[in-house]
Design a protein around this motif. Structure first.
Motif, PDB file in Angstrom:
ATOM      1  N   GLY A 194       0.801  -1.217   0.000  1.00 54.12           N
ATOM      2  CA  GLY A 194       0.000   0.000   0.000  1.00 54.12           C
ATOM      3  C   GLY A 194       0.830   1.262   0.000  1.00 54.12           C
ATOM      4  O   GLY A 194       0.345   2.327   0.387  1.00 54.12           O
ATOM      5  N   ALA A 195       2.068   1.163  -0.449  1.00 58.50           N
ATOM      6  CA  ALA A 195       2.990   2.306  -0.395  1.00 58.50           C
ATOM      7  C   ALA A 195       3.819   2.344  -1.669  1.00 58.50           C
ATOM      8  O   ALA A 195       3.587   1.601  -2.627  1.00 58.50           O
ATOM      9  N   ASN A 196       4.803   3.229  -1.682  1.00 58.43           N
ATOM     10  CA  ASN A 196       5.737   3.353  -2.795  1.00 58.43           C
ATOM     11  C   ASN A 196       7.042   3.939  -2.249  1.00 58.43           C
ATOM     12  O   ASN A 196       7.215   4.045  -1.021  1.00 58.43           O
ATOM     13  N   ALA A 197       7.940   4.333  -3.128  1.00 56.15           N
ATOM     14  CA  ALA A 197       9.262   4.788  -2.704  1.00 56.15           C
ATOM     15  C   ALA A 197       9.221   6.030  -1.822  1.00 56.15           C
ATOM     16  O   ALA A 197      10.194   6.331  -1.115  1.00 56.15           O
ATOM     17  N   SER A 198       8.086   6.734  -1.800  1.00 59.26           N
ATOM     18  CA  SER A 198       8.003   7.946  -0.980  1.00 59.26           C
ATOM     19  C   SER A 198       8.158   7.652   0.509  1.00 59.26           C
ATOM     20  O   SER A 198       8.448   8.553   1.294  1.00 59.26           O
ATOM     21  N   MET A 199       7.973   6.392   0.926  1.00 62.63           N
ATOM     22  CA  MET A 199       8.088   6.084   2.353  1.00 62.63           C
ATOM     23  C   MET A 199       9.504   6.294   2.879  1.00 62.63           C
ATOM     24  O   MET A 199       9.708   6.398   4.082  1.00 62.63           O
ATOM     25  N   TRP A 200      10.502   6.382   1.993  1.00 63.57           N
ATOM     26  CA  TRP A 200      11.890   6.576   2.408  1.00 63.57           C
ATOM     27  C   TRP A 200      12.282   8.049   2.436  1.00 63.57           C
ATOM     28  O   TRP A 200      13.452   8.372   2.625  1.00 63.57           O
ATOM     29  N   GLN A 201      11.325   8.933   2.283  1.00 62.97           N
ATOM     30  CA  GLN A 201      11.616  10.366   2.171  1.00 62.97           C
ATOM     31  C   GLN A 201      12.378  10.901   3.383  1.00 62.97           C
ATOM     32  O   GLN A 201      13.242  11.763   3.248  1.00 62.97           O
TER      33      GLN A 201
END
Length: 279
Positions: free
Chosen positions: A61-68
């Motif tokens: 339910g996520a994408n690479a933005s979780m590592w921001q």
């Protein structure tokens, strides 16, 4: 419209929100599109091209933005590759091959080959943690080091939360927000933007309902690489106590952290993970 979204309009809404996040990425990044046997995979690359590689795999339910919040620190030391998992609400293919197969290992082979990465450490969370473990077990020597946050496939999976979410769905945004709060364990004012994004995502996105396969004791014993596992005592998605117990029993040299009062969404571990990666 992809079948992983509830409507074409919802898919576009989530894509616009993601593109806004990518435009505000805290460090310079390249947007890469890697062809694979499961379709195109989007990868966000940050850090010096000559630095050693680091692969990042987000959760469901996520994408690479979780590592921001982590990327500015990690990309000072590594060429980071934040991969959008297939079948999730990012910019990669919507393909969802069966979890109980070698399809995800073969897909990650294609991604790494496309990035010209022979071996690399991996940081991953939840579903991404399951994929990272699956790949490391099936491809000995290709993953050099694993840092996992609330990984799937080790402790038991709590499916009751999924059915609770179905019951709350008729209550609209309030019900979905309550479900999101239960799933993530986020209860502070600072977490409100994260909860907003979770609610928006699951208003428009169809999550996986397939249970994650559990790795055997023998598979865990055979890892043979440095391993960091961080879990929260209040994880509503996975049995964190079971995760910690099985890791300690089968990978005695692993570094294990069980965070009191923390749920499935684990933040604030940037420096802990970096220290492990740089050992």
């Amino acid at each position: 419209m992809s079948t992983i979204y509830k409507s074409a309009a919802g898919e576009q809404q989530l894509r616009r929100r993601y593109e806004e996040t990518l435009a505000a990425w805290p460090v310079t990044a390249e947007h890469l599109r890697i062809p694979t046997r499961e379709g195109e995979t989007f990868v966000l690359a940050s850090g010096p091209p000559e630095a050693p590689p680091l692969v990042l795999l987000h959760g469901a339910g996520a994408n690479a933005s979780m590592w921001q919040g982590d990327i500015a620190t990690w990309s000072r030391h590594f060429r980071t590759y934040a991969v959008d998992l297939i079948g999730e609400p990012g910019l990669s293919s919507p393909s969802r091959p069966p979890l109980a197969s070698d399809a995800y290992a073969r897909w990650l082979d294609d991604v790494l080959d496309g990035l010209e990465i022979g071996t690399a450490p991996v940081v991953a969370t939840s579903l991404g943690g399951w994929m990272a473990l699956d790949h490391a077990i099936r491809r000995p020597g290709r993953v050099t080091r694993l840092a996992l946050l609330c990984p799937g496939g080790v402790g038991g999976q709590r499916m009751g939360l999924f059915f609770k979410a179905l019951l709350l769905r008729p209550l609209g945004r309030w019900g979905m927000r309550r479900s999101a709060r239960s799933a993530t364990g986020l209860n502070t004012p600072q977490a409100e933007p994260v909860l907003d994004q979770v609610v928006l995502t699951f208003q428009q996105f169809r999550p996986r309902t397939e249970r994650l396969p559990v790795f055997t004791d023998d598979a865990l014993r055979g890892l043979g690489i440095p391993l960091l596992v961080i879990a929260g005592t209040d994880d509503a998605v996975f049995d964190s106590a079971g995760t910690v117990r099985r890791v300690r029993e089968n990978v005695p040299d692993a570094t294990v952290r069980l965070l009191a009062g923390v749920g499935h969404a684990i933040f604030g571990q940037t420096d802990e993970v970096l220290a492990f990666l740089r050992k």
